[in-house]
Design a protein around this motif. Structure first.
Motif, PDB file in Angstrom:
ATOM      1  N   SER A  27      33.320  40.517  41.600  1.00  0.00           N
ATOM      2  CA  SER A  27      34.745  40.635  41.948  1.00  0.00           C
ATOM      3  C   SER A  27      35.135  42.084  42.197  1.00  0.00           C
ATOM      4  N   TRP A  28      34.616  43.014  41.410  1.00  0.00           N
ATOM      5  CA  TRP A  28      34.932  44.426  41.633  1.00  0.00           C
ATOM      6  C   TRP A  28      34.296  44.931  42.921  1.00  0.00           C
ATOM      7  N   LEU A  29      33.091  44.491  43.215  1.00  0.00           N
ATOM      8  CA  LEU A  29      32.417  44.894  44.447  1.00  0.00           C
ATOM      9  C   LEU A  29      33.172  44.363  45.660  1.00  0.00           C
ATOM     10  N   LEU A  30      33.574  43.112  45.609  1.00  0.00           N
ATOM     11  CA  LEU A  30      34.341  42.515  46.698  1.00  0.00           C
ATOM     12  C   LEU A  30      35.664  43.258  46.898  1.00  0.00           C
ATOM     13  N   LEU A  31      36.335  43.554  45.808  1.00  0.00           N
ATOM     14  CA  LEU A  31      37.594  44.298  45.883  1.00  0.00           C
ATOM     15  C   LEU A  31      37.371  45.673  46.520  1.00  0.00           C
ATOM     16  N   PHE A  32      36.326  46.370  46.095  1.00  0.00           N
ATOM     17  CA  PHE A  32      36.018  47.688  46.650  1.00  0.00           C
ATOM     18  C   PHE A  32      35.734  47.599  48.147  1.00  0.00           C
ATOM     19  N   ILE A  33      34.964  46.602  48.570  1.00  0.00           N
ATOM     20  CA  ILE A  33      34.628  46.454  49.981  1.00  0.00           C
ATOM     21  C   ILE A  33      35.875  46.181  50.816  1.00  0.00           C
ATOM     22  N   VAL A  34      36.729  45.284  50.356  1.00  0.00           N
ATOM     23  CA  VAL A  34      37.958  44.970  51.097  1.00  0.00           C
ATOM     24  C   VAL A  34      38.854  46.203  51.196  1.00  0.00           C
ATOM     25  N   LEU A  35      39.016  46.923  50.091  1.00  0.00           N
ATOM     26  CA  LEU A  35      39.847  48.134  50.117  1.00  0.00           C
ATOM     27  C   LEU A  35      39.253  49.202  51.024  1.00  0.00           C
ATOM     28  N   ALA A  36      37.934  49.364  50.983  1.00  0.00           N
ATOM     29  CA  ALA A  36      37.283  50.352  51.843  1.00  0.00           C
ATOM     30  C   ALA A  36      37.450  49.990  53.317  1.00  0.00           C
ATOM     31  N   LEU A  37      37.309  48.720  53.651  1.00  0.00           N
ATOM     32  CA  LEU A  37      37.491  48.288  55.039  1.00  0.00           C
ATOM     33  C   LEU A  37      38.916  48.533  55.517  1.00  0.00           C
ATOM     34  N   ILE A  38      39.870  48.193  54.675  1.00  0.00           N
ATOM     35  CA  ILE A  38      41.270  48.434  55.041  1.00  0.00           C
ATOM     36  C   ILE A  38      41.517  49.931  55.209  1.00  0.00           C
TER      37      ILE A  38
END
Length: 188
Positions: A27-38
Motif C-alpha cells: 500500500s505504501w509503495l502504491l501510494l508512492f508511485i501514484v504520488l510520484a506519477l502525479i
C-alpha cells in the motif's frame, strides 16, 4: 488469562504477520508511485510553467521512442542552440506540435531568424521554423508515461489530482482514528 488478553494477542499477531507487512509495503509503495506519477506529470510541469507532450512517432528514436513523456519549458528562441531538443508548432497558431532537435539556426532572405529541426531518426531536415512557432525547450523526459498522459484529458487530470488528494485525506483520517482507538484500548 482472560478472553480479552487472547483477542489482543491475536490482533497483535495479525498486525505483525507476514501478510500484514506485505500489505503495508504494497500500500505504501502504491501510494508512492501514484504520488510520484502525479508529481512528474502534473504538478512539476505546472509549477515550472512547462507543458507535457507525448512522443507519438519514432522520429526521435532511440533517445525518445513513442510513448515518451516530454516536458517542455518555454524559452526565448534566441537561447536555443544547435543540438537542443525543442517543441515547435507545425503551423503557427495551430495546436499540432513536433519535438525534434535543432539542426541549424540561420536567417531567411528577408533577414528573419529561422530554425531548422530534424528528428534523430530522420535523414531529412524539417521545414524552417519561425521563432514564434517554438513552444519551448525540453526540460525532462520519462519513457512510457506519455501513454498515460495521452489517455488523460486536462479535466481528467484535474479530477485525478483531487481524487488522490481526497483519498489521502480519508486515509489520514482513518489512520488517526485507528491510532486513537488503539490508545483508548490500551488505556482500559
Amino acid at each position: 488469562m482472560t478472553a480479552g488478553h487472547v483477542v489482543r494477542r491475536r490482533d497483535l499477531r495479525e498486525r505483525t504477520g507476514i501478510l500484514w507487512w506485505a500489505g503495508q509495503v504494497f500500500s505504501w509503495l502504491l501510494l508512492f508511485i501514484v504520488l510520484a506519477l502525479i508529481a512528474v506529470m502534473i504538478v512539476v510541469p505546472k509549477l515550472g510553467g512547462a507543458k507535457a507532450y507525448t512522443v507519438l512517432t519514432g522520429s526521435m528514436r532511440p533517445q525518445f521512442p513513442p510513448g515518451t513523456l516530454v516536458v517542455v519549458k518555454p524559452i526565448d528562441p534566441e537561447l536555443l542552440r544547435i543540438g537542443d531538443v525543442a517543441t515547435y508548432q507545425l503551423v503557427s497558431g495551430e495546436p499540432e506540435v513536433v519535438t525534434h532537435r535543432v539542426a541549424g539556426i540561420g536567417t531567411s532572405l528577408a533577414g528573419d531568424q529561422r530554425f531548422v529541426f530534424r528528428g534523430d531518426a530522420n535523414n531529412v531536415d524539417d521545414q524552417p521554423v519561425r521563432p514564434e512557432q517554438i513552444r519551448g525547450k525540453l526540460w525532462y523526459s520519462l519513457p512510457m508515461l506519455g501513454f498515460v498522459n495521452s489517455a488523460l484529458t486536462g479535466q481528467q487530470r484535474t479530477w485525478l489530482t483531487w481524487a488522490v488528494a481526497g483519498g489521502l485525506m480519508v486515509y489520514s483520517v482513518v489512520m488517526f482514528a485507528s491510532a486513537w482507538r488503539e490508545r483508548q484500548r490500551k488505556g482500559q
